[in-house]
Structures are given as C-alpha cells and as structure tokens.
Design a protein around this motif. Structure first.
Motif, PDB file in Angstrom:
ATOM      1  N   THR A 264       0.824  -1.201   0.000  1.00  0.00           N
ATOM      2  CA  THR A 264       0.000   0.000   0.000  1.00  0.00           C
ATOM      3  C   THR A 264       0.859   1.252   0.000  1.00  0.00           C
ATOM      4  O   THR A 264       0.458   2.267  -0.530  1.00  0.00           O
ATOM      5  CB  THR A 264      -0.959   0.022   1.200  1.00  0.00           C
ATOM      6  OG1 THR A 264      -0.201  -0.120   2.395  1.00  0.00           O
ATOM      7  CG2 THR A 264      -1.987  -1.077   1.109  1.00  0.00           C
TER       8      THR A 264
ATOM      9  N   GLU B 100      -6.871   1.595  -4.079  1.00  0.00           N
ATOM     10  CA  GLU B 100      -6.729   0.192  -3.703  1.00  0.00           C
ATOM     11  C   GLU B 100      -8.085  -0.488  -3.775  1.00  0.00           C
ATOM     12  O   GLU B 100      -9.069   0.003  -3.237  1.00  0.00           O
ATOM     13  CB  GLU B 100      -6.183   0.069  -2.278  1.00  0.00           C
ATOM     14  CG  GLU B 100      -6.025  -1.363  -1.834  1.00  0.00           C
ATOM     15  CD  GLU B 100      -5.501  -1.491  -0.411  1.00  0.00           C
ATOM     16  OE1 GLU B 100      -5.755  -2.542   0.191  1.00  0.00           O
ATOM     17  OE2 GLU B 100      -4.864  -0.549   0.082  1.00  0.00           O
TER      18      GLU B 100
ATOM     19  N   THR C 265     -10.099  -4.552  -3.807  1.00  0.00           N
ATOM     20  CA  THR C 265     -10.006  -5.976  -3.488  1.00  0.00           C
ATOM     21  C   THR C 265     -10.920  -6.733  -4.440  1.00  0.00           C
ATOM     22  O   THR C 265     -12.076  -6.347  -4.641  1.00  0.00           O
ATOM     23  CB  THR C 265     -10.451  -6.233  -2.035  1.00  0.00           C
ATOM     24  OG1 THR C 265      -9.664  -5.428  -1.162  1.00  0.00           O
ATOM     25  CG2 THR C 265     -10.284  -7.697  -1.662  1.00  0.00           C
TER      26      THR C 265
ATOM     27  N   ASP D 295     -13.809  -1.206  -3.062  1.00  0.00           N
ATOM     28  CA  ASP D 295     -12.879  -0.242  -2.471  1.00  0.00           C
ATOM     29  C   ASP D 295     -12.915  -0.352  -0.946  1.00  0.00           C
ATOM     30  O   ASP D 295     -13.654  -1.168  -0.383  1.00  0.00           O
ATOM     31  CB  ASP D 295     -13.154   1.180  -2.959  1.00  0.00           C
ATOM     32  CG  ASP D 295     -14.496   1.739  -2.507  1.00  0.00           C
ATOM     33  OD1 ASP D 295     -15.154   1.154  -1.627  1.00  0.00           O
ATOM     34  OD2 ASP D 295     -14.898   2.782  -3.054  1.00  0.00           O
TER      35      ASP D 295
ATOM     36  N   LYS E 211      -5.492  -7.958  -3.816  1.00  0.00           N
ATOM     37  CA  LYS E 211      -5.468  -6.499  -3.825  1.00  0.00           C
ATOM     38  C   LYS E 211      -4.874  -6.009  -5.139  1.00  0.00           C
ATOM     39  O   LYS E 211      -3.871  -6.535  -5.610  1.00  0.00           O
ATOM     40  CB  LYS E 211      -4.618  -5.954  -2.675  1.00  0.00           C
ATOM     41  CG  LYS E 211      -5.056  -6.412  -1.315  1.00  0.00           C
ATOM     42  CD  LYS E 211      -6.122  -5.533  -0.785  1.00  0.00           C
ATOM     43  CE  LYS E 211      -6.410  -5.953   0.657  1.00  0.00           C
ATOM     44  NZ  LYS E 211      -7.666  -5.508   1.128  1.00  0.00           N
TER      45      LYS E 211
ATOM     46  N   TRP F  89      -4.330  -2.124  -7.487  1.00  0.00           N
ATOM     47  CA  TRP F  89      -4.370  -0.669  -7.443  1.00  0.00           C
ATOM     48  C   TRP F  89      -4.629  -0.176  -8.848  1.00  0.00           C
ATOM     49  O   TRP F  89      -3.891  -0.508  -9.781  1.00  0.00           O
ATOM     50  CB  TRP F  89      -3.044  -0.125  -6.906  1.00  0.00           C
ATOM     51  CG  TRP F  89      -2.883  -0.424  -5.454  1.00  0.00           C
ATOM     52  CD1 TRP F  89      -3.164   0.407  -4.413  1.00  0.00           C
ATOM     53  CD2 TRP F  89      -2.434  -1.641  -4.862  1.00  0.00           C
ATOM     54  NE1 TRP F  89      -2.915  -0.218  -3.215  1.00  0.00           N
ATOM     55  CE2 TRP F  89      -2.460  -1.484  -3.456  1.00  0.00           C
ATOM     56  CE3 TRP F  89      -2.011  -2.865  -5.379  1.00  0.00           C
ATOM     57  CZ2 TRP F  89      -2.083  -2.478  -2.583  1.00  0.00           C
ATOM     58  CZ3 TRP F  89      -1.638  -3.869  -4.502  1.00  0.00           C
ATOM     59  CH2 TRP F  89      -1.675  -3.665  -3.118  1.00  0.00           C
TER      60      TRP F  89
END
Length: 84
Positions: free
Chosen positions: A10, A19, A21, A34, A57, A59
């Motif tokens: 992160t 970020e 998931t 989110d 995860k 981004w």
C-alpha cells in the motif's frame, strides 16, 4: 546512516491509484471493492487485470461509466493498473 526498509504494497502505490479488493461474483466473474465497501463492475476484467483471485489487492485508476449494471455494482472503466 539511513537504512533501506521494504515498503508494504500500500505504501508503494502512487496516490492517484485506488486500492481495490477482488471479489468473486455469482452474476459476473469478479467485482472490485474499495475500502469503503462499494462494489465496482469492470467489463472484461480478466483482460484488464490478469490473474485475479478472491481477496487479491489491486491498485487502479478508473472513471465511472454511464450504463446499466449487469452485476448490481457501479460500472467503471479501468484506465491504468499499478504494477509492482
């Protein structure tokens, strides 16, 4: 003397990335969620974000789409994926 320490995933992503998931979906292959718990639908997600799995995860940068949702989530277009 300064010591180099490893940053977490992160910390490594630039600020413009959000970020998300990955969540397995019944209607669609995967949704993205989110940190606020909002779910997002990405058309052809496997081609835009390869090797997704439940809980992974990612981004991304994105913008919302003005169309009906097939999966019951906010449709978005992924503009950029952060690669470590």
């Amino acid at each position: 003397m300064m010591t180099n320490t490893a940053k977490s995933d992160t910390d490594a992503a630039p600020d413009r990335f959000t970020e998300m998931t990955a969540l397995k979906s019944e209607k669609c292959n995967y949704l993205l969620q989110d940190k606020n718990g909002t779910n997002y639908e990405v058309t052809e997600i496997a081609t835009k974000i390869p090797n997704l799995s439940q809980g992974k995860k990612v981004w991304i940068t994105y913008h919302p789409l003005r169309r009906m949702s097939v999966c019951g989530a906010q449709p978005i277009e992924v503009k950029e994926v952060y690669k470590k």
